[in-house]
Design a protein around this motif. Sequence first.
Motif, PDB file in Angstrom:
ATOM      1  N   ARG A   1      15.454  -2.357  -3.620  1.00  0.00           N
ATOM      2  CA  ARG A   1      15.658  -3.333  -4.691  1.00  0.00           C
ATOM      3  C   ARG A   1      14.405  -3.517  -5.539  1.00  0.00           C
ATOM      4  N   LEU A   2      13.239  -3.149  -4.998  1.00  0.00           N
ATOM      5  CA  LEU A   2      11.996  -3.262  -5.744  1.00  0.00           C
ATOM      6  C   LEU A   2      11.723  -2.053  -6.628  1.00  0.00           C
TER       7      LEU A   2
ATOM      8  N   ARG B   1      15.737   3.286 -12.754  1.00  0.00           N
ATOM      9  CA  ARG B   1      15.958   4.728 -12.881  1.00  0.00           C
ATOM     10  C   ARG B   1      15.805   5.467 -11.548  1.00  0.00           C
ATOM     11  N   HIS B   2      15.173   4.804 -10.560  1.00  0.00           N
ATOM     12  CA  HIS B   2      14.992   5.421  -9.246  1.00  0.00           C
ATOM     13  C   HIS B   2      15.962   4.889  -8.197  1.00  0.00           C
ATOM     14  N   ARG B   3      16.371   3.638  -8.360  1.00  0.00           N
ATOM     15  CA  ARG B   3      16.988   2.889  -7.261  1.00  0.00           C
ATOM     16  C   ARG B   3      18.211   3.590  -6.661  1.00  0.00           C
TER      17      ARG B   3
ATOM     18  N   ALA C   1       5.617  -0.883  -6.195  1.00  0.00           N
ATOM     19  CA  ALA C   1       5.880  -2.089  -5.401  1.00  0.00           C
ATOM     20  C   ALA C   1       6.803  -1.780  -4.228  1.00  0.00           C
ATOM     21  N   ALA C   2       7.801  -0.954  -4.453  1.00  0.00           N
ATOM     22  CA  ALA C   2       8.743  -0.611  -3.380  1.00  0.00           C
ATOM     23  C   ALA C   2       8.040   0.149  -2.266  1.00  0.00           C
ATOM     24  N   VAL C   3       7.207   1.124  -2.629  1.00  0.00           N
ATOM     25  CA  VAL C   3       6.503   1.905  -1.614  1.00  0.00           C
ATOM     26  C   VAL C   3       5.510   1.017  -0.875  1.00  0.00           C
ATOM     27  N   ARG C   4       4.807   0.141  -1.607  1.00  0.00           N
ATOM     28  CA  ARG C   4       3.869  -0.784  -0.957  1.00  0.00           C
ATOM     29  C   ARG C   4       4.602  -1.701   0.032  1.00  0.00           C
TER      30      ARG C   4
ATOM     31  N   ARG D   1       4.188  -9.996  -1.551  1.00  0.00           N
ATOM     32  CA  ARG D   1       2.792  -9.589  -1.693  1.00  0.00           C
ATOM     33  C   ARG D   1       2.677  -8.205  -2.326  1.00  0.00           C
ATOM     34  N   ALA D   2       3.608  -7.330  -2.005  1.00  0.00           N
ATOM     35  CA  ALA D   2       3.599  -5.994  -2.612  1.00  0.00           C
ATOM     36  C   ALA D   2       3.830  -6.084  -4.116  1.00  0.00           C
ATOM     37  N   ILE D   3       4.744  -6.953  -4.520  1.00  0.00           N
ATOM     38  CA  ILE D   3       4.997  -7.150  -5.952  1.00  0.00           C
ATOM     39  C   ILE D   3       3.760  -7.715  -6.629  1.00  0.00           C
TER      40      ILE D   3
END
Length: 301
Positions: free
Chosen positions: A36-37, A41-43, A248-251, A290-292
């Motif tokens: 979801r983060l 275009r990737h989700r 953000a998603a990978v973090r 926190r990643a965001i």
Amino acid sequence: MSVAMDTSFTHFTRTAERAANQVIAAYSTSFGLACRLLGSRHRQHVRNIYALVRVADELVDGVTAEAGLSYQEQSDALDHFIDETHRAIKIGYSSDLIIHAFAQTAREAGIDAVLINPFFDSMRTDLGEHTAAPAVPLRFDADAHQGYVHGSAEVVGLMCLQVFMRGQDTDDDDRSALQHGASQLGAAFQNINFLRDLADDTARLGRNYLGTADHLEDRDRMEWVRTIRGQLADANAVIPLLPRDARAAVRSALALFAALTDRIEQTTVDELYRSRVRVPDTVKAGLAARAIASTWMELRR
């Protein structure tokens, strides 16, 4: 006539994507949160990858056996799944919704047999060897472990990287660094899951992915924790090279598995053989936030 056909294909593909989304919702709240983060275009592409990988994994992890299929029938089912995946990528269509969704992603991102074949090789390893006696337990030495992890996890990280980097102009050094980071992150995720799943892997599936001994010791656990932390550090180092809408998603995913590693460090092997280590949902939400925030601050510099 052509407009109607295009509309029908698009509707079918959207239906396939919804099926892929149901798979991730049913099997992984953590991975679903990370998805979801991702930028829009990737989700869906990453969800499509996850769904195919999960269905294949379930095929060899007991679903077909519990359905009453013989070993040969299980092997045939895997062969059919593999053949249909390659066929769908070639022609752009499958009546199997999960394979159809993955094929659209593979065709757009350039995911080919170089990444797909090692994954299915690892899935075939999980079926083991059929004998008249009960299934022979699978035990992995260092080389077998590395080969299995490459196929079952590193290539999945590389598939996701293919999605993230499509259309990006990246020099050879950065691309090599990103590929190493994606492989290391996949390996870390898999090794953490091996430790989390000790009870189920050994008792139900008869597999020991982390060594050839019948039972791991606490010193083995700590050695794997050190290995995993090195893999996570390698992956973390290349996050700034990713497109902004993937960071953000990978973090978030990396932070979750780092938290799991911390909990595994505090859990004895005997406890790992009894229960699965988890991170509470409230903690997961905090890690994602926190990643965001970290990514937002990075982009403002």
